[in-house]
Enzyme design. Structure first.
Site, PDB file in Angstrom:
ATOM      1  N   ARG A 171       0.886  -1.227  -0.072  1.00 47.71           N
ATOM      2  CA  ARG A 171      -0.083  -0.010  -0.131  1.00 47.71           C
ATOM      3  C   ARG A 171       0.665   1.182  -0.069  1.00 47.71           C
ATOM      4  NH1 ARG A 171      -3.403  -2.693  -1.706  1.00 47.71           N
ATOM      5  NH2 ARG A 171      -5.307  -2.921  -0.817  1.00 47.71           N
ATOM      6  N   GLU A 176       5.467  13.373  -6.979  1.00 50.30           N
ATOM      7  CA  GLU A 176       6.898  13.514  -6.491  1.00 50.30           C
ATOM      8  C   GLU A 176       7.930  12.324  -6.695  1.00 50.30           C
ATOM      9  OE1 GLU A 176       6.772  14.418  -2.151  1.00 50.30           O
ATOM     10  OE2 GLU A 176       5.247  12.968  -1.956  1.00 50.30           O
ATOM     11  N   HIS A 192      -0.163   0.248  -9.992  1.00 51.15           N
ATOM     12  CA  HIS A 192      -0.861  -0.810  -9.137  1.00 51.15           C
ATOM     13  C   HIS A 192      -1.224  -2.030  -9.915  1.00 51.15           C
ATOM     14  CE1 HIS A 192      -4.216  -1.213  -5.718  1.00 51.15           C
ATOM     15  NE2 HIS A 192      -3.292  -2.032  -5.424  1.00 51.15           N
TER      16      HIS A 192
END
Length: 392
Positions: A231, A260, A272
Site C-alpha cells: 500500500r 513527486e 498498481h
C-alpha cells in the site's frame, strides 16, 4: 431471490457461481442484499438498508468504511491469499529491476534505432552503464509474513538469497508454510540493519500508515533497495526521497504512482499492477462470491475484516430458522436471546457465539419458524445491531 450489486467489473468465472434461480446480479440494482467491489471508493456511497454484506475481491479494504459498516451490522469480507501468487511474482520482478537497471537499458537501446549495422557494437560499448548486482547471496528482509510475504520469502530462498522475516503476529498456518531456511528476526530493527533488500507486506491502517519513515531509514544499510507492492501510504514519500538523495536508499520500487516519486530517476513506479492478472482476478472473484453466498444462505462468516469467524456445520433444519444476530460485545446478551426464544416456545438446536473487538455475532438454530413478533423482540434488545432470519 438474493440481489447482488457489482460496483466494479468482476470476473465472470466468479459471477457464474451465483445460481441464477436464486440470485439476481447486476451493476445497477435496487435494494441489494450484497455488494461485490474491487477498487471503487465506497466512503461516500449511500447504501440501501437492505445491504447485509460486502465482499471485496482483493485483500485491502481501504476503499470501504469499515466502522460505519460494523455499526450497521453489515459484514465486510476480503479475499486474503487469492491474489498472493500474482503479487509475489511482481515483488520478485521488483527485486530484479531494483538490481538490474533493465528499464533504463531498454530506453537507451531504443535510442540506437536507425544506426543499422553499428547497433551491436554500440550496444556492447554502452552496456557498462547498466551494471547491477545479483540477488544470489544478498539478504532480503520481509516485513509481514502473511500469505504473500511467506510466498515471497520462500521464492527468494530458491533464488539463493538469505531471507530474514519479521512478523510479531505470525500465525501458526503461516509459520508452517515458511521454508526452514527463512530466519526469524526478533525485532524490526534487527531486520532493517541487516537487509540489502526490503519488501513490505502489511496492511495499511491508522497504526501502520507511514510505517517506513526517516527513523526507520536511519537503521538501514547504505544502498538498500526497497520494494513496496502493498500500500502506498506505508512509506513516507518525502522521507524515502531524502534517503535516496543521501545514498541510504539506492532504488525504490513502488506499485503506487505519485507525482513527486515519478520525478526521481531512482524510483520505479508501477500503476498498481499487483493483482492485475486474469488468474488473480478470477481467484478473488470466486472467493468473494463464495463468502457472500455462505453468509447470505447460511450466516457463515469467514475472512471478514469486521465480523468474527463463525459457523454452524449442520444445515438449517427443514422448517426451522437460523437466526443471525450481530450486537455490541457486552455481557448478558446471549441470556437475553435465549429468554425471548424460550418465551416464544422455540427449542434451540444449535448455538454459536463469537466476538471480534466490540462486535458480537450469534448463530442460533431453532425448531420451527420464528414469528415476526419474536424477531421484533430480539431486534428491540438494547445493544442489538441487526437480526436476520434464514428459514430452512
Amino acid at each position: 431471490m438474493f440481489k447482488i450489486q457489482t460496483l466494479n467489473k468482476i470476473s465472470p468465472k466468479g459471477l457464474n457461481n451465483f445460481p441464477r434461480e436464486t440470485y439476481e446480479v447486476a451493476s445497477s440494482i435496487p435494494d441489494p442484499d450484497g455488494i461485490l467491489v474491487r477498487s471503487q471508493d465506497m466512503h461516500n456511497l449511500k447504501l440501501s438498508e437492505t445491504v447485509k454484506a460486502i465482499a471485496r475481491a482483493g485483500a485491502g479494504v481501504n476503499n470501504i468504511p469499515i466502522q460505519e459498516m460494523t455499526d450497521r451490522g453489515i459484514a465486510v469480507f476480503n479475499t486474503p491469499g487469492a491474489n498472493a501468487n500474482a503479487v509475489k511474482e511482481l515483488v520478485m520482478l521488483g527485486l530484479l529491476v531494483a538490481s538490474r537497471p533493465v528499464f533504463a537499458a531498454h530506453d537507451w537501446v531504443k535510442t540506437l534505432a536507425g544506426k543499422g549495422d553499428e547497433i551491436p557494437e554500440l550496444a556492447e560499448k554502452g552496456k557498462s552503464q547498466f551494471v547491477g548486482p545479483e540477488l544470489r547471496g544478498k539478504t532480503l528482509g520481509v516485513i509481514g509474513l502473511g500469505a504473500i510475504g511467506a510466498m515471497v520469502a520462500n521464492t527468494a530462498i530458491s533464488f539463493g538469497m538469505d531471507v530474514i522475516g519479521y512478523d510479531p503476529y505470525l500465525s501458526v498456518a503461516a509459520a508452517w508454510s515458511l521454508d526452514r531456511q527463512v530466519k526469524h528476526a526478533e525485532t524490526l530493527d534487527s531486520l532493517l540493519s541487516k537487509a540489502d533488500y526490503i519488501t513490505i507486506h502489511i496492511p495499511q491502517t491508522d497504526d501502520t500508515k507511514g510505517f517506513l519513515n526517516a527513523d526507520k531509514f536511519k537503521t538501514m544499510k547504505n544502498g538498500v533497495r526497497i520494494i513496496n507492492i502493498a500500500r502506498g501510504g506505508l512509506v513516507v514519500n518525502a522521507d524515502i526521497l531524502a534517503a535516496i538523495e543521501s545514498g541510504k536508499v539506492a532504488v525504490f520500487v513502488s506499485d503506487f504512482s505519485d507525482d513527486e516519486l515519478l520525478k526521481n530517476p531512482n524510483v520505479i513506479c508501477l500503476p498498481h499492477l499487483g493483482a492485475s492478472t486474469p488468474e488473480a482476478e478470477e481467484n478473488c472473484a470466486e472467493m468473494a462470491v463464495a463468502e457472500l453466498r455462505d453468509y447470505l444462505e447460511r450466516g457463515t462468516v469467514k475472512n471478514s475484516v469486521n465480523f468474527p469467524k463463525c459457523s454452524i456445520d449442520e444445515p438449517i433444519p427443514v422448517g426451522g430458522t437460523r437466526l443471525c444476530i450481530s450486537h455490541k460485545n457486552i455481557p448478558g446478551m446471549v441470556a437475553r436471546f435465549t429468554t425471548i426464544l424460550g418465551d416464544a416456545k422455540l427449542n434451540i438446536n444449535a448455538m454459536v457465539n463469537q466476538n471480534k473487538g466490540e462486535l458480537g455475532y450469534n448463530l442460533i438454530d431453532v425448531e420451527g419458524p420464528v414469528q415476526e413478533v419474536t424477531l421484533r423482540a430480539l431486534a428491540g434488545i438494547e445493544n442489538v445491531i441487526k437480526v436476520r432470519p434464514i428459514f430452512g
